[in-house]
Design an enzyme around this catalytic site. Structure first.
Site, PDB file in Angstrom:
ATOM      1  N   ARG A 106       0.845  -1.210   0.000  1.00 52.48           N
ATOM      2  CA  ARG A 106       0.000   0.000   0.000  1.00 52.48           C
ATOM      3  C   ARG A 106       0.871   1.249   0.000  1.00 52.48           C
ATOM      4  NH1 ARG A 106      -1.819   1.592   5.937  1.00 52.48           N
ATOM      5  NH2 ARG A 106      -0.164   0.637   7.134  1.00 52.48           N
ATOM      6  N   LYS A 126       1.950   6.488   1.348  1.00 50.26           N
ATOM      7  CA  LYS A 126       1.350   5.302   1.965  1.00 50.26           C
ATOM      8  C   LYS A 126      -0.168   5.426   1.875  1.00 50.26           C
ATOM      9  CE  LYS A 126       2.834   3.374   5.664  1.00 50.26           C
ATOM     10  NZ  LYS A 126       3.165   3.130   7.098  1.00 50.26           N
ATOM     11  N   ARG A 190       5.621   9.998   3.518  1.00 49.34           N
ATOM     12  CA  ARG A 190       6.718   9.680   4.433  1.00 49.34           C
ATOM     13  C   ARG A 190       8.066  10.000   3.799  1.00 49.34           C
ATOM     14  NH1 ARG A 190       6.583   3.919   7.238  1.00 49.34           N
ATOM     15  NH2 ARG A 190       7.142   3.087   5.182  1.00 49.34           N
ATOM     16  N   ARG A 197      15.030  -2.644   4.048  1.00 49.77           N
ATOM     17  CA  ARG A 197      14.776  -3.349   5.297  1.00 49.77           C
ATOM     18  C   ARG A 197      15.617  -4.624   5.350  1.00 49.77           C
ATOM     19  NH1 ARG A 197       9.050  -1.684   5.946  1.00 49.77           N
ATOM     20  NH2 ARG A 197       8.630  -0.248   4.250  1.00 49.77           N
ATOM     21  N   ASP A 266      10.730  -7.239   8.224  1.00 51.53           N
ATOM     22  CA  ASP A 266      10.371  -6.273   7.183  1.00 51.53           C
ATOM     23  C   ASP A 266      10.084  -4.895   7.752  1.00 51.53           C
ATOM     24  OD1 ASP A 266       8.060  -8.025   8.032  1.00 51.53           O
ATOM     25  OD2 ASP A 266       6.933  -6.387   7.124  1.00 51.53           O
ATOM     26  N   ASN A 267      10.107  -4.776   9.082  1.00 52.00           N
ATOM     27  CA  ASN A 267       9.919  -3.473   9.729  1.00 52.00           C
ATOM     28  C   ASN A 267      11.188  -2.990  10.413  1.00 52.00           C
ATOM     29  OD1 ASN A 267       7.224  -3.345   8.965  1.00 52.00           O
ATOM     30  ND2 ASN A 267       6.508  -4.350  10.820  1.00 52.00           N
ATOM     31  N   ASP A 276       7.671   2.324  10.253  1.00 46.54           N
ATOM     32  CA  ASP A 276       6.388   1.629  10.315  1.00 46.54           C
ATOM     33  C   ASP A 276       5.747   1.682  11.698  1.00 46.54           C
ATOM     34  OD1 ASP A 276       6.276   1.024   7.623  1.00 46.54           O
ATOM     35  OD2 ASP A 276       7.386  -0.839   7.854  1.00 46.54           O
TER      36      ASP A 276
END
Length: 499
Positions: A106, A126, A190, A197, A266-267, A276
Site C-alpha cells: 500500500r 502510503k 513519508r 529493510r 520487514d519493519n 512503520d
C-alpha cells in the site's frame, strides 16, 4: 526519463513541473527490485497538514505543497517531473514465520530527494492504492493510521530518535473497509533515509539471487555506510554498522518507554531509523512485559524483549550476507558472528548510559540501581514518563512530595528514594536529565482521541498534539493537560496494525 514520463502518462497519471531535486538511484537497480506503477487516483482529496519545516529542509516549496497541484501529488493524483513511482520488493519474518514475498502493498516510492545538506531521502506515499505486492489488500489506508504515524514519527524526531518523518497527511475523501467497519481513508507522505529493510535482503536470499544480494549490499554501503567500503571485508563491516545502529536505536526506544509493537524483519530499516508506526505505543504504567499490539498475542515484541528481537532480526540479516562474506562456510559464519557480537556490548553501553542520565547517576553509582528503579516502577505500576518528569523536578530543587504521591506504598518509595539520594548526583546532572526525560510524549489515549475526532472531520486535536510534541522537553503551560496519564476510562489497552 522521457520513457518514464511516457509510461506514467499511459498509466493515466499526470505529471506536473515543480522544483523538487529528484535523483532516483534505487530505480536504477534491476527491475526485479521493484514494480513500476502509478498510484490510484482520488476524486476529492483534502489536505490535512503539511510539515512546513521539513519541506523547507528538503527544498520543496511549502506554498506549492499546500496548493491544488501539491495536494494532487500528496494524494497520488499527480507525479512531479522527475518522479519514478515504484513499489519495492521485500520479504520478512512476521512473528517468527518467514514470508518469502511481501513488498510495498500500500505504498509507492515516488523518488529520492537530496536536501539542503546533500543528504538523500526517499519520498513515499502510503495508502496510495494497490500494487503487485498487495496480495488480498486494497492498497489503501484508513485515516487513523495516517494520523497515528504523523503524530508519533514527528514526536520521535523531536525526542531525538532516528525515525522516518511525516511530510504530509491527506484525507482521501473515500471510505475503506476494515474489521471495524467502513472508515474514512487517508494518504500519508513519508520521508526516510531509505526504505531498505532486513526483509529486502531476505527477498533475494530466499531466491538464491546472489547477484541481487550483492547489488543491494553494495548499494546500502554506498548510501548509508560508505566507511564500510574501506574495510578489509566490506560486508562484515556492513553487518557491524547495522548492528550498532540498531543497538543505539533500541536503547533509545527503551529509555522513552516506547514499544514498536511489530518488530518483524520487514519493519527493521538497515539505515537505523524507526520505521512503520503501526501498533506502536508509549507505556503509561511501566512493566517490562508491556504489550499493546492486538496481533502480538504471545508478547514477542514486549518492551523488555526488544533487544533480543533486535539481535534475532540482525542474525537473519547476517544470514543473507554469508555467501558474500567468504566462500568458506565456516569462515563466513565466524565473520558474521564477530560482526553481530558488536550489538550486545553496544546496546548495554547505550541502555545503561541512557538510564544513568535519566536517573541523574554518576558513573560510580552501581548499575543495579537502574534495575532496582525499574523493578519499583513495575511493582507499584507507576507511570513511566511522569516518574522521570517529577524526578527531574526534584533534581532541579523541587520537593520530592510531588514524586512520592505517585506511589501507593510510601514506605517502599522512601526506601528507594533514600538509596537514590545517596548514589545520585542530581544537582550536577539536572541539565542532562532535562534533555533525557521528556515532559510530553504522544500518549496513547491522546492519539486515540485525535483519531476519533479526525474520523468526524475534526482535526483540531491532531494539530494541537503535533504542535505540542514539537517541543517535548520544554515547559509549555498551554499544553499542561497533555502531561497527564489517562483516567481509568481513557486507558488504551490495544493498538492496531494499519492494514
Amino acid at each position: 526519463m522521457d520513457a518514464v514520463i511516457g509510461y506514467l502518462l499511459h498509466a493515466n497519471l499526470l505529471t506536473v513541473k515543480v522544483s523538487i531535486n529528484f535523483d532516483n538511484t534505487y530505480a536504477r537497480l534491476p527491475e526485479r527490485f521493484y514494480a513500476r506503477l502509478a498510484p490510484a487516483s482520488l476524486r476529492v482529496p483534502k489536505l490535512i497538514r503539511v510539515n512546513r519545516g521539513l519541506a523547507e529542509s528538503l527544498s520543496i516549496s511549502r506554498d506549492w505543497l499546500e496548493s491544488e497541484e501539491g495536494v494532487a501529488m500528496l494524494s497520488g493524483n499527480q507525479a512531479p517531473e522527475g518522479a519514478e513511482p515504484i513499489a519495492q520488493a521485500y520479504a520478512g519474518h512476521q512473528f517468527g514465520g518467514f514470508v518469502p514475498q511481501l513488498g510495498d502493498g500500500r505504498a509507492l516510492l515516488l523518488g529520492e530527494i537530496v536536501d539542503t545538506k546533500g543528504d538523500r531521502f526517499d519520498l513515499q506515499l502510503k495508502g496510495s492504492g494497490r500494487t503487485p505486492f498487495s496480495r488480498q489488500g486494497d492498497g489503501k489506508s484508513a485515516l487513523g493510521p495516517v494520523i497515528r504515524e504523523y503524530i508519533v514519527s514527528e514526536a520521535m524526531a523531536a525526542l531525538g530518535v532516528p525515525t522516518t518523518r511525516a511530510l504530509a497527511a491527506v484525507a482521501s475523501g473515500e471510505n475503506v473497509l476494515r474489521a471495524e467497519g467502513s472508515l474514512p481513508g487517508g494518504v500519508f507522505t513519508r520521508i526516510a533515509a531509505s526504505h531498505i529493510r532486513v526483509g529486502t535482503f531476505q527477498y533475494y536470499y530466499a531466491r538464491n539471487d546472489l547477484e541481487g544480494t550483492r547489488l543491494l549490499a553494495d548499494y546500502v554501503i554506498a548510501r548509508h555506510y560508505p566507511e564500510a567500503a574501506d574495510s578489509s571485508n566490506p560486508y562484515s563491516a556492513l553487518i557491524g554498522s547495522v548492528a550498532k545502529a540498531q543497538a543505539d536505536l533500541i536503547a533509545q526506544w527503551m529509555s522513552l518507554g516506547f514499544i514498536h509493537g511489530v518488530m518483524n524483519t520487514d519493519n527493521m530499516a538497515v539505515s537505523g531509523e524507526t520505521i512503520d508506526y503501526g501498533p506502536c505505543a508509549f507505556m503509561d504504567a511501566f512493566h517490562p512485559q508491556c504489550v499493546f499490539s492486538s496481533i502480538d498475542r504471545g508478547a514477542r515484541y514486549a518492551w523488555g524483549n526488544q533487544p533480543d528481537i533486535g539481535l534475532w532480526n540482525l542474525t537473519r540479516f547476517a544470514e543473507t550476507l554469508l555467501p558474500l562474506l567468504s566462500e568458506n562456510t565456516k569462515e563466513a559464519k565466524s565473520l558474521a558472528e564477530s560482526a553481530l557480537s558488536q550489538f550486545s556490548d553496544r546496546f548495554a553501553d547505550q541502555y545503561i548510559g541512557g538510564f544513568r542520565t535519566k536517573l541523574g547517576l554518576p558513573s560510580s553509582a552501581p548499575v543495579t540501581l537502574i534495575q532496582d528503579s525499574l523493578d519499583l516502577l513495575a511493582s507499584e505500576k507507576i507511570d513511566f514518563t511522569l516518574f522521570f518528569r517529577r524526578l527531574t523536578q526534584v533534581a532541579g530543587g523541587d520537593s520530592h512530595q510531588d514524586l512520592s504521591v505517585l506511589f501507593p506504598e510510601e514506605e517502599v518509595f522512601e526506601k528507594w528514594f533514600s538509596n537514590w539520594r545517596k548514589e545520585a548526583d542530581p544537582g550536577n546532572r539536572y541539565s542532562e536529565m532535562r534533555l533525557a526525560n521528556p515532559i510530553l510524549i504522544p500518549r496513547n489515549h491522546r492519539i486515540e482521541q485525535a483519531i476519533q475526532a479526525a474520523y468526524r472531520g475534526d482535526y483540531s486535536l491532531f494539530h494541537r498534539l503535533v504542535d505540542a510534541l514539537a517541543n517535548p522537553f520544554d515547559e509549555q503551560t498551554e499544553y499542561e493537560d497533555l502531561e497527564s496519564p489517562p483516567l481509568p476510562e481513557e486507558v488504551v489497552h490495544e493498538t492496531f496494525c494499519g492494514t
